[in-house]
Design an enzyme around this catalytic site. Structure first.
Site, PDB file in Angstrom:
ATOM      1  N   SER A 102     -35.532  13.556  15.972  1.00  0.00           N
ATOM      2  CA  SER A 102     -35.804  13.309  17.292  1.00  0.00           C
ATOM      3  C   SER A 102     -37.124  14.335  17.870  1.00  0.00           C
ATOM      4  O   SER A 102     -37.679  13.856  18.973  1.00  0.00           O
ATOM      5  CB  SER A 102     -34.534  13.913  18.161  1.00  0.00           C
ATOM      6  OG  SER A 102     -34.275  15.142  17.977  1.00  0.00           O
ATOM      7  N   ASP A 350     -31.239  23.221  25.566  1.00  0.00           N
ATOM      8  CA  ASP A 350     -32.092  22.505  24.707  1.00  0.00           C
ATOM      9  C   ASP A 350     -33.092  23.475  24.465  1.00  0.00           C
ATOM     10  O   ASP A 350     -34.094  23.637  25.346  1.00  0.00           O
ATOM     11  CB  ASP A 350     -32.434  21.228  24.976  1.00  0.00           C
ATOM     12  CG  ASP A 350     -33.200  20.372  23.939  1.00  0.00           C
ATOM     13  OD1 ASP A 350     -33.440  20.881  22.995  1.00  0.00           O
ATOM     14  OD2 ASP A 350     -33.647  19.442  24.011  1.00  0.00           O
ATOM     15  N   HIS A 353     -36.292  20.849  21.279  1.00  0.00           N
ATOM     16  CA  HIS A 353     -37.262  19.915  21.874  1.00  0.00           C
ATOM     17  C   HIS A 353     -38.098  20.646  22.701  1.00  0.00           C
ATOM     18  O   HIS A 353     -37.894  21.806  23.363  1.00  0.00           O
ATOM     19  CB  HIS A 353     -36.431  18.725  22.365  1.00  0.00           C
ATOM     20  CG  HIS A 353     -35.580  18.031  21.621  1.00  0.00           C
ATOM     21  ND1 HIS A 353     -34.195  18.322  21.356  1.00  0.00           N
ATOM     22  CD2 HIS A 353     -35.929  17.128  20.523  1.00  0.00           C
ATOM     23  CE1 HIS A 353     -33.806  17.702  20.142  1.00  0.00           C
ATOM     24  NE2 HIS A 353     -34.511  16.539  19.763  1.00  0.00           N
TER      25      HIS A 353
END
Length: 378
Positions: A102, A350, A353
């Site tokens: 990702s 998160d 990312h």
């Protein structure tokens, strides 16, 4: 209105500098510091339609914006901004692929957003889970792909979109994932990356026999460690590239550090910092150090074979410069307005990312620099 850091950069005219090397003639693109940049990003979450919800920090309500006003400044030279018009001109009738997990998808969204200042991409394919996609820039006949293959090698994964697993991953250490190898010879450029998924519980297979595992207590299997599997996978990947007989210009991107503090993603870890670290203000974790050392060692061995096999292999060493940006992650703003109902709500963060726009945009500045001033476009 976005806030601007109090300090001023030495020079705001990044375009004029055009990667001018220092008097020593040496330029290390991957060593340097983050400097304040009042000009801010070249796109916004309103001008780019390719940003996934989890990375759309401003739309999700992140209240601070200082993280948008920094630029990577390599030691020994200046780094110009990515030039989308020139890039698309160079890439006419070409194809690119971002191959990995990702983070690769995060990276390709950044590139799409930068290129959208010149031409909007048209999505021509997506898989069932929207993890792998293909876009076309019609005016330039330029194709951009992202291929989701978190291990790069064959893996049986029993995990839902929220990361909840129903069984151990079965990892085949001697077989590449055909999802990307079957397409590889159609790409002119590829950025390949792995890393973080190798930390998950997995059973290792070689020659159709279970040879061990990583973090599988109670299974009566030999603990071989994630480093064993990661080295095997990279050796397989790099051997495939150097032996492919295809002149794809391949970049190996190094591992991406996370910035979880006071826990991990599943145990309440957070990332609340608002400014970059100084170069000497943080050290890599043991895990990231092990992964990056494996990457550097295996890359060096593969790159030595490249010229004789007429393959161009480049290292995109983004680990250290990314380590200095604890402020650039979505944190709790991976979801829309997480504190709207309760200002003290406990929400999953998160810290791996990157917000878009954000620090990951500089990765594309580096790629552009390596291609254009490195003279490696084809």
């Amino acid at each position: 209105m976005a806030s601007v850091p109090a300090e001023e950069p030495a020079s705001n005219d990044f375009e004029a500098n055009k990667s001018r090397p220092s008097q020593s003639g040496k330029c290390d693109l991957f060593t340097g510091e983050w400097v304040p940049d009042p000009s801010g990003p070249v796109y916004t979450n309103k001008s780019c339609f390719q940003i996934e919800g989890h990375q759309n920090c401003m739309k999700n309500g992140r209240p601070d914006s200082g993280y948008l006003y920094w630029r990577w400044s390599p030691r020994g030279c200046s780094l110009p901004r990515f030039r989308p018009k020139k890039f698309l001109h160079l890439m006419r009738n070409k194809s690119w692929a971002f191959i990995g997990d990702s983070i690769s998808r995060n990276h390709v969204q950044s590139l799409l957003c930068i290129l959208s200042q010149v031409e909007q991409a048209v999505e021509t394919y997506h898989d069932e889970e929207y993890r792998s996609k293909i876009w076309l820039f019609p005016t330039h006949n330029f194709t951009l792909s992202v291929i989701w293959t978190p291990f790069l090698i064959k893996a049986d994964i029993f995990e839902d979109m929220n990361g909840v697993s129903s069984s151990e991953i079965q990892l085949h250490l001697d077989e590449l994932d055909k999802k990307w190898t079957d397409q590889y010879r159609s790409f002119d450029y590829a950025i390949i990356a792995g890393g973080k998924w190798f930390l998950k519980t997995a059973i290792y297979h070689e020659s159709n026999v279970v040879t061990g595992c990583h973090y599988c207590p109670g299974k009566n299997l030999t603990e071989l460690g994630f480093d064993y599997a990661y080295r095997k996978a990279l050796q397989l990947v790099l051997n495939f590239i150097t032996s492919s007989g295809h002149n794809t210009l391949a970049f190996l991107r190094t591992t991406t550090p996370d910035h979880f503090e006071n826990g991990e993603w599943f145990s309440g870890g957070t990332c609340n910092r608002k400014v970059p670290f100084k170069e000497d203000g943080v050290n890599m974790t043991d895990v990231d150090t092990i992964m990056r050392n494996i990457e550097l060692e295996e890359f060096e061995k593969a790159a030595a074979l490249g010229p004789e096999k007429r393959v161009v292999l480049k290292l995109l060493d983004t680990t250290r410069l990314s380590l200095l940006r604890p402020d650039g992650h979505p944190g709790p703003y991976r979801q829309f307005q997480p504190f709207a109902a309760d200002k003290k709500a406990k929400v999953q963060n998160d810290c791996l990312h990157w917000c878009l726009p954000g620090p990951i945009d500089s990765w594309n500045d580096l790629v552009m620099e390596m291609i254009v001033n490195g003279g490696i476009y084809q």
